[in-house]
Scaffold this active site. Structure first.
Site, PDB file in Angstrom:
ATOM      1  N   CYS A 114      33.670  41.131  40.538  1.00  0.00           N
ATOM      2  CA  CYS A 114      34.204  41.380  40.946  1.00  0.00           C
ATOM      3  C   CYS A 114      34.598  43.732  40.535  1.00  0.00           C
ATOM      4  CB  CYS A 114      34.576  41.124  39.067  1.00  0.00           C
ATOM      5  SG  CYS A 114      36.199  41.750  39.292  1.00  0.00           S
ATOM      6  N   HIS A 223      34.008  35.811  38.487  1.00  0.00           N
ATOM      7  CA  HIS A 223      33.155  36.609  38.483  1.00  0.00           C
ATOM      8  C   HIS A 223      32.510  34.335  37.422  1.00  0.00           C
ATOM      9  CE1 HIS A 223      34.155  39.267  35.657  1.00  0.00           C
ATOM     10  NE2 HIS A 223      35.131  39.090  36.174  1.00  0.00           N
ATOM     11  N   GLU A 225      29.586  34.052  37.128  1.00  0.00           N
ATOM     12  CA  GLU A 225      28.637  34.366  35.637  1.00  0.00           C
ATOM     13  C   GLU A 225      28.750  33.756  34.646  1.00  0.00           C
ATOM     14  OE1 GLU A 225      30.740  37.040  34.507  1.00  0.00           O
ATOM     15  OE2 GLU A 225      30.910  37.215  36.914  1.00  0.00           O
TER      16      GLU A 225
END
Length: 272
Positions: A114, A223, A225
Site C-alpha cells: 500500500c 493488503h 498482511e
C-alpha cells in the site's frame, strides 16, 4: 546461536503519530506478524539520520514497507497537496525514500504494501494520482467509511496477474481477489519497474523491481498482511519473501554490485 541459525532481520520503517500530544514511532502489529509468518525477525526503524542508514542496512536481510493512513507528500513528485485534510508523514518520507534507493542498490529483498508500494514508485522516479477516484475511467479504490476492519479489509475486486512475471510465478494464477483501501495510486510508473498486476480499471496493483530478476522485490497495492495465515496467496508471497531474506542472510558479507537502475544519479538522494 551462530549466524547460520539466526533468523533474517527485516527492517520495518515506522510511521510517526501523536498520541495524547506526544510523538510516537509506530508500526502496525499485523505487519510485524506478517514478517514473523515469513520466518523473519522484524526490527522497527524510527526516523533516523541519513548517515545511519548504511549501518542499519548492514544488519538487514530484507525490507518490509507497510501501509499507513498517511500519504506520500506530493512534493516528492513535483505536485502541490491536492487535499490538505488528508494525513501526511514527512518524517516517514524522509526515512523511506532514501532507504528504498539504498536497499535496491544493495539488492536487499523488498516487500512493500500500500503506502510502501507508493513510496517505492516515488523513490525510484515515478508519480502518483493523489485522488484515484477523481480520475476519469478509474474507480474508487478507498475502503468504505466507518466500517470495522473485517469489512474494510474484505476482498472487493479482482486483479489481473500479468503473464511471465514474479507474481505469476509465485501464485500460479492469472486472476486473484484482493482488498482495496487506498486513495492514491500509480500515475507514472518509475523506470526499472515491471507491472505485475492491474485492477479492472487498469490501475497498477503490483509491480516488481527488475534490476535483478532473481531477487524478490515485489510491491503490491492491496493488503496481503490482513489475516495472512488464512490466505494462501498471502502466505505464498510471505514464504517467498522469507526465503529470499534467508538467502540474502547467508550471503550478506558478499559485495553486491550496483544495479544499472541506480547508476542514474538522478534517482539517488543527493545527501546519501
Amino acid at each position: 546461536m551462530n549466524r547460520s541459525e539466526a533468523k533474517p532481520i527485516v527492517l520495518v520503517p515506522a510511521c510517526n503519530v501523536a498520541i495524547n500530544s506526544h510523538p510516537f514511532h509506530v508500526a502496525g502489529k499485523k505487519y510485524l506478524d506478517a514478517v514473523r509468518l515469513a520466518g523473519c525477525l522484524p526490527l522497527v526503524v524510527p526516523s533516523t539520520a541519513l548517515d545511519d542508514l548504511d549501518q542499519l542496512l548492514d544488519m538487514a536481510d530484507g525490507i518490509f514497507l507497510t501501509g499507513s493512513p498517511s500519504n506520500v507528500h506530493p512534493s516528492h513528485f513535483d505536485e502541490a497537496v491536492h487535499n490538505p485534510a488528508l494525513p501526511l508523514d514527512p518524517e516517514r518520507d524522509a526515512l523511506t525514500l532514501p532507504l528504498i534507493r539504498l536497499a535496491v542498490a544493495r539488492g536487499l529483498p523488498l516487500f512493500a504494501v500500500c503506502r510502501g508500494f507508493q513510496e517505492t514508485n516515488v523513490a525510484l522516479g515515478g508519480s502518483l494520482h493523489q485522488a484515484v477516484q477523481e480520475q476519469p475511467g478509474l474507480h474508487d479504490h478507498r475502503a468504505p467509511e466507518g466500517q470495522p476492519p473485517p469489512i474494510a479489509y474484505a476482498d472487493t475486486h479482482p486483479v489481473q496477474v500479468m503473464p511471465g512475471g514474479q507474481l505469476e510465478a509465485l501464485l500460479g494464477h492469472s486472476h486473484i481477489q484482493v482488498n482495496s483501501l487506498h486513495g492514491q495510486g500509480v500515475k507514472t510508473l518509475a523506470p526499472g519497474l515491471r507491472i505485475e498486476a492491474v485492477a479492472p480499471d487498469g490501475l497498477v496493483e503490483a509491480f516488481s523491481v527488475i534490476a535483478d530478476a532473481s531477487r524478490f522485490a515485489l510491491c503490491v497495492q492491496w493488503h496481503p498482511e490482513w489475516q495472512a495465515a488464512q490466505n494462501p496467496h498471502s502466505m505464498a508471497l510471505l514464504r517467498a519473501f522469507g526465503q529470499a531474506c534467508r538467502e540474502y542472510h547467508g550471503k550478506r558479507d558478499q559485495v553486491h554490485p550496483l544495479p544499472a537502475l541506480l547508476k542514474n544519479d538522478s534517482l539517488r538522494d543527493p545527501e546519501t
